[in-house]
Scaffold this active site. Structure first.
Site, PDB file in Angstrom:
ATOM      1  N   GLY A 173     -66.124   8.776 -34.149  1.00  0.00           N
ATOM      2  CA  GLY A 173     -67.555   8.757 -34.479  1.00  0.00           C
ATOM      3  C   GLY A 173     -68.291  10.046 -34.149  1.00  0.00           C
ATOM      4  O   GLY A 173     -69.512  10.044 -34.013  1.00  0.00           O
TER       5      GLY A 173
ATOM      6  N   HIS B 149     -64.706  15.150 -46.027  1.00  0.00           N
ATOM      7  CA  HIS B 149     -63.254  15.331 -45.966  1.00  0.00           C
ATOM      8  C   HIS B 149     -62.963  16.658 -45.282  1.00  0.00           C
ATOM      9  O   HIS B 149     -63.591  17.665 -45.600  1.00  0.00           O
ATOM     10  CB  HIS B 149     -62.676  15.313 -47.391  1.00  0.00           C
ATOM     11  CG  HIS B 149     -61.188  15.361 -47.399  1.00  0.00           C
ATOM     12  ND1 HIS B 149     -60.406  14.272 -47.080  1.00  0.00           N
ATOM     13  CD2 HIS B 149     -60.328  16.381 -47.646  1.00  0.00           C
ATOM     14  CE1 HIS B 149     -59.125  14.619 -47.143  1.00  0.00           C
ATOM     15  NE2 HIS B 149     -59.057  15.891 -47.481  1.00  0.00           N
TER      16      HIS B 149
HETATM   17  C1  GRF Z   1     -63.386  13.703 -39.755  1.00  0.00           C
HETATM   18  O1  GRF Z   1     -62.428  14.730 -39.658  1.00  0.00           O
HETATM   19  C2  GRF Z   1     -63.803  13.506 -41.191  1.00  0.00           C
HETATM   20  O2  GRF Z   1     -63.718  14.671 -41.950  1.00  0.00           O
HETATM   21  C3  GRF Z   1     -62.813  12.491 -41.694  1.00  0.00           C
HETATM   22  O3  GRF Z   1     -62.572  11.649 -40.605  1.00  0.00           O
HETATM   23  C4  GRF Z   1     -62.803  12.361 -39.385  1.00  0.00           C
HETATM   24  C5  GRF Z   1     -63.755  11.524 -38.585  1.00  0.00           C
HETATM   25  O4  GRF Z   1     -63.959  12.053 -37.314  1.00  0.00           O
HETATM   26  N1  GRF Z   1     -63.301  11.811 -42.865  1.00  0.00           N
HETATM   27  P1  GRF Z   1     -65.056  11.430 -36.356  1.00  0.00           P
HETATM   28  O5  GRF Z   1     -64.713   9.971 -36.139  1.00  0.00           O
HETATM   29  O6  GRF Z   1     -66.384  11.623 -37.017  1.00  0.00           O
HETATM   30  O7  GRF Z   1     -64.928  12.216 -35.087  1.00  0.00           O
END
Ligand code: GRF
Length: 196
Positions: free
Chosen positions: A11, A110
């Site tokens: 998150g 992404h």
């Molecule tokens: C991020 O690297 C985002 O690009 C991908 O999932 C990951 C989520 O990370 N879709 P976080 O839970 O926000 O730290």
């Protein structure tokens, strides 16, 4: 706008957007978190910040048809009058009826430059591993609308960073994550300006 975050993991992107809300860089409110994983870090962030949370996953609603299952999401979204869905590391496909109802109002981030290094299995550290293995010299982030195919919706924003000679997947992930936190909320702000 009333925003609903969908998240399954740490998150940190949710947190970065929340920070932008708190510091009034965004006018929107984060009204709801939906997660398939009640144990994840994103849920703690919601709890610590008094943000409503719904735990929705297929196992919990195994007796429902797909349409009824979509209805569970739609009901929660309607209850909170949600305008925009922001995916922050959400590991499930978005249900068909939700896609229909929220067409062009669901965005995802992404951690690479789409259309390369996207699609099924390309999530988390796998993405950065694939980027390193390909030997490319730049990577970055892509923020895009969500459609029925993984990582294929219309691109809204991209930013690149260098892939250094001595990078491994973890050092690259760190550099890319910085870009995520820096720019995701800005894209949300640009959508606010569109008058959603
Ligand atoms: C991020 O690297 C985002 O690009 C991908 O999932 C990951 C989520 O990370 N879709 P976080 O839970 O926000 O730290």
């Amino acid at each position: 706008m009333n925003i609903c975050i969908f998240a399954s993991g740490t998150g940190s992107n949710f947190n970065a957007i929340l920070k932008a809300v708190k510091s009034k860089k965004l006018n929107s409110k984060i009204s709801l978190l939906i997660s398939n994983n009640p144990e994840c870090g994103a849920v703690n962030i919601a709890k610590n910040n008094n943000i409503d949370f719904e735990n929705i996953n297929r196992k919990k609603y195994s007796e429902l048809t797909d349409k009824q299952y979509s209805g569970v999401f739609l009901k929660a979204l309607k209850k909170h009058d949600i305008d925009l869905i922001v995916l922050c590391g959400y590991m499930k496909m978005i249900e068909k009826e939700v896609l229909k109802k929220y067409k062009n109002r669901i965005i995802n981030i992404h951690p690479a430059l789409l259309p390369s290094f996207g699609g099924k299995g390309m999530y988390g550290i796998n993405v950065h591993k694939a980027v390193i293995a390909a030997g490319v010299k730049v990577s970055g982030i892509t923020i895009h609308y969500v459609n029925e195919n993984y990582d294929e919706g219309k691109i809204i924003f991209q930013k690149c960073c260098e892939v250094k000679e001595d990078d491994d997947e973890y050092s690259l992930q760190k550099r890319v994550l910085k870009l995520e936190h820096r720019y995701y909320w800005e894209v949300v702000r640009s959508l606010e300006n569109l008058g959603f």
